[in-house]
Design a protein around this motif. Structure first.
Motif, mmCIF file in Angstrom:
data_model
loop_
_atom_site.group_PDB
_atom_site.id
_atom_site.type_symbol
_atom_site.label_atom_id
_atom_site.label_comp_id
_atom_site.label_asym_id
_atom_site.label_seq_id
_atom_site.Cartn_x
_atom_site.Cartn_y
_atom_site.Cartn_z
ATOM 1 N N ILE A 1 0.842 -1.201 0.000
ATOM 2 C CA ILE A 1 0.000 0.000 0.000
ATOM 3 C C ILE A 1 0.877 1.250 0.000
ATOM 4 C CG2 ILE A 1 -1.612 1.354 1.410
ATOM 5 C CD1 ILE A 1 -2.829 -1.351 2.300
ATOM 6 N N TRP A 2 1.925 1.234 0.812
ATOM 7 C CA TRP A 2 2.797 2.402 0.866
ATOM 8 C C TRP A 2 3.462 2.665 -0.491
ATOM 9 C CZ3 TRP A 2 3.573 6.767 2.954
ATOM 10 C CH2 TRP A 2 4.774 7.439 2.775
ATOM 11 N N LYS A 3 3.780 1.618 -1.209
ATOM 12 C CA LYS A 3 4.384 1.778 -2.536
ATOM 13 C C LYS A 3 3.476 2.608 -3.434
ATOM 14 C CE LYS A 3 6.321 -0.981 -6.326
ATOM 15 N NZ LYS A 3 6.501 -2.357 -6.872
ATOM 16 N N LYS A 4 2.159 2.418 -3.282
ATOM 17 C CA LYS A 4 1.190 3.191 -4.075
ATOM 18 C C LYS A 4 1.040 4.608 -3.524
ATOM 19 C CE LYS A 4 -1.492 -1.105 -4.690
ATOM 20 N NZ LYS A 4 -1.091 -1.406 -6.069
ATOM 21 N N PRO B 1 -6.366 10.568 13.576
ATOM 22 C CA PRO B 1 -7.396 9.711 12.975
ATOM 23 C C PRO B 1 -6.806 8.393 12.478
ATOM 24 C CG PRO B 1 -7.480 11.954 12.096
ATOM 25 C CD PRO B 1 -6.175 11.817 12.834
ATOM 26 N N VAL B 2 -7.697 7.453 12.166
ATOM 27 C CA VAL B 2 -7.279 6.098 11.793
ATOM 28 C C VAL B 2 -7.889 5.702 10.457
ATOM 29 C CG1 VAL B 2 -7.444 3.652 12.431
ATOM 30 C CG2 VAL B 2 -7.045 5.379 14.196
ATOM 31 N N VAL B 3 -7.108 4.973 9.660
ATOM 32 C CA VAL B 3 -7.636 4.279 8.486
ATOM 33 C C VAL B 3 -7.410 2.790 8.716
ATOM 34 C CG1 VAL B 3 -7.443 3.876 6.004
ATOM 35 C CG2 VAL B 3 -7.188 6.202 6.909
ATOM 36 N N SER B 4 -8.474 2.007 8.570
ATOM 37 C CA SER B 4 -8.387 0.566 8.813
ATOM 38 C C SER B 4 -9.259 -0.190 7.827
ATOM 39 C CB SER B 4 -8.856 0.251 10.245
ATOM 40 O OG SER B 4 -9.005 -1.146 10.443
ATOM 41 N N PHE B 5 -8.866 -1.428 7.543
ATOM 42 C CA PHE B 5 -9.773 -2.310 6.824
ATOM 43 C C PHE B 5 -10.959 -2.627 7.728
ATOM 44 C CE2 PHE B 5 -5.944 -3.562 4.271
ATOM 45 C CZ PHE B 5 -6.456 -3.156 3.045
ATOM 46 N N ASP B 6 -12.089 -2.840 7.131
ATOM 47 C CA ASP B 6 -13.311 -3.168 7.871
ATOM 48 C C ASP B 6 -13.312 -4.664 8.189
ATOM 49 O OD1 ASP B 6 -15.773 -2.960 9.065
ATOM 50 O OD2 ASP B 6 -16.900 -2.774 7.192
ATOM 51 N N VAL C 1 -12.051 0.788 5.188
ATOM 52 C CA VAL C 1 -11.849 0.421 3.787
ATOM 53 C C VAL C 1 -12.273 -1.027 3.600
ATOM 54 C CG1 VAL C 1 -10.145 0.164 1.941
ATOM 55 C CG2 VAL C 1 -9.912 2.016 3.610
ATOM 56 N N SER C 2 -12.855 -1.328 2.452
ATOM 57 C CA SER C 2 -13.301 -2.695 2.154
ATOM 58 C C SER C 2 -12.134 -3.663 2.248
ATOM 59 C CB SER C 2 -13.887 -2.754 0.742
ATOM 60 O OG SER C 2 -14.922 -1.823 0.580
ATOM 61 N N GLU D 1 -7.934 0.714 -3.034
ATOM 62 C CA GLU D 1 -8.868 1.610 -2.357
ATOM 63 C C GLU D 1 -8.233 2.194 -1.096
ATOM 64 O OE1 GLU D 1 -13.188 1.601 -0.013
ATOM 65 O OE2 GLU D 1 -12.514 -0.209 -1.070
ATOM 66 N N TYR D 2 -7.504 1.347 -0.376
ATOM 67 C CA TYR D 2 -6.858 1.797 0.860
ATOM 68 C C TYR D 2 -5.879 2.930 0.562
ATOM 69 C CZ TYR D 2 -5.138 1.271 5.660
ATOM 70 O OH TYR D 2 -4.832 1.481 6.980
ATOM 71 N N ALA D 3 -5.042 2.737 -0.436
ATOM 72 C CA ALA D 3 -4.066 3.765 -0.810
ATOM 73 C C ALA D 3 -4.764 5.058 -1.211
ATOM 74 C CB ALA D 3 -3.184 3.262 -1.946
#
Length: 388
Positions: free
Chosen positions: A237-240, A315-320, A336-337, A343-345
């Motif tokens: 993900i970080w690469k994107k 804040p946080v970003v996480s997979f659901d 994120v799905s 989508e996450y990136a």
């Protein structure tokens, strides 16, 4: 051995690991003692930290247990020998401490608990039970054919044994409503009246003096560097993300078995601005210098790092993912799905590019953290323990 009487004992295999389970155990013990409730942690492995409410097995006891545990005969007997040894030593220690209620934090040890005694036993689940068992199966599948078959057989036997022991517990604690629903589905024969929901506490009872400025150009990951935490997924993900946010840095806090693989991936793919920071106990140092916490786990029983980030306004970003991120994060982050890395990136890039939206998430995070303050959660623990 402490000479004081401790009616409430928290059992854990190795408090030195400093993962979410270990940190939560320390936070609860500290919180209970801060309101005058005598609780202590019993760690099988000798504790090397600075929490004052800890006792450990001595070297003779631990080495004897390990010798039994690692024997071939014990493996084929699905740990019955090591469970019997641990149960005997454990019961003696608990009686010396005046234990009335034993709170088991390490699920692997549930089959060694002294159920046929006068001590009440509570099992805590810090993770998705289904996710935990899936992790064991996935690990076994990676082994060679013969070893894989044996591992699958042992895992199945151990799983059945653990679940049978669960039914003997006087209580089970889940961290969220979502985790409770999963547990009821997974262990339908367990008496629902013996299920309690108590979330993880923060180690604080007052508001933070310093919050993130949200202008650090830094994203953080905090957790064990292991397959179930999605470490390699994080780097993909970080690469994107890095191509779209060339001034931002990814800071990875923690250690674990995937560290070597991560170092190799970073080298092969020439990833820039990735910092592998190891363990860091100073939470303010981590979060006040971060604009976003990213979580990419296969499953999360709670996500202690979520509320730590909230406390400092991150804040946080996480997979659901199962079982609790949706419930814990609420309006203080973005889900994120599972497990859409593109989508996450895109979400990470979008949120870090929206100053107003990120500030709104920050205010939600700060307010959300208040419900997890140590004194609030300690009172809930005290109510449960004294009712046993």
């Amino acid at each position: 051995m402490h000479k004081s009487i401790y009616p409430y004992v928290f059992l854990i295999e190795d408090l030195n690991l400093l993962g979410g389970t270990e940190i939560q155990t320390i936070n609860v013990a500290n919180g209970l003692n801060s309101i005058g409730v005598p609780a202590i942690i019993l760690s099988l492995n000798k504790y090397e930290g600075d929490c004052e409410y800890v006792v450990s097995f001595d070297n003779v006891e631990l080495n004897a247990y390990r010798q039994v545990f690692e024997s071939t005969k014990n493996k084929f007997l699905v740990n019955k020998m090591s469970d019997a040894y641990l149960r005997q030593v454990l019961l003696k220690k608990l009686h010396e401490m005046g234990c009335k209620v034993l709170v088991n934090q390490t699920y692997d040890l549930v089959s060694a608990l002294p159920f046929d005694s006068d001590i009440k036993i509570i099992q805590v689940f810090h993770w998705s039970l289904e996710g935990y068992e899936k992790t064991l199966i996935d690990a076994a599948k990676k082994k060679s054919f013969g070893v894989r078959k044996l591992s699958m057989w042992i895992n199945d036997r151990r799983s059945k044994c653990r679940r049978k022991c669960l039914l003997k517990c006087n209580g089970v604690i889940l961290l969220t409503q979502s985790a409770s629903a999963e547990f009821k589905r997974t262990v339908p024969s367990f008496d629902t009246n013996r299920i309690s929901i108590i979330p993880n506490p923060l180690p604080y009872s007052v508001d933070a003096l310093q919050h993130s400025t949200l202008q650090n150009k830094n994203i953080c990951f905090v957790g064990r560097l292991s397959a179930e935490k999605g470490c390699m997924r994080l780097l993909r993900i970080w690469k994107k993300v890095a191509t779209q946010l060339p001034e931002h840095t990814l800071s990875v806090y923690g250690d674990g078995p995937c560290r070597g693989e991560m170092v190799e991936y970073i080298k092969v793919h020439n990833l820039q601005r990735v910092r592998l920071c190891g363990f860091e106990r100073d939470l303010q140092k981590i979060y006040s210098n971060s604009d976003l916490l990213v979580s990419v786990s296969d499953s999360e029983g709670f996500g202690l790092v979520f509320i730590e980030a909230f406390y400092y306004g991150v804040p946080v970003v996480s997979f659901d993912c199962p079982v609790s991120p949706r419930e814990v994060i609420g309006d203080a982050g973005v889900l994120v799905s599972c497990f859409d890395e593109n989508e996450y990136a895109d979400v990470v890039v979008a949120k870090l590019s929206e100053t107003e939206g990120l500030c709104k998430l920050q205010m939600n995070a700060i307010n959300r953290a208040k419900s997890f303050y140590s004194n609030t959660i300690a009172k809930r623990w005290n109510d449960l323990l004294t009712s046993m």
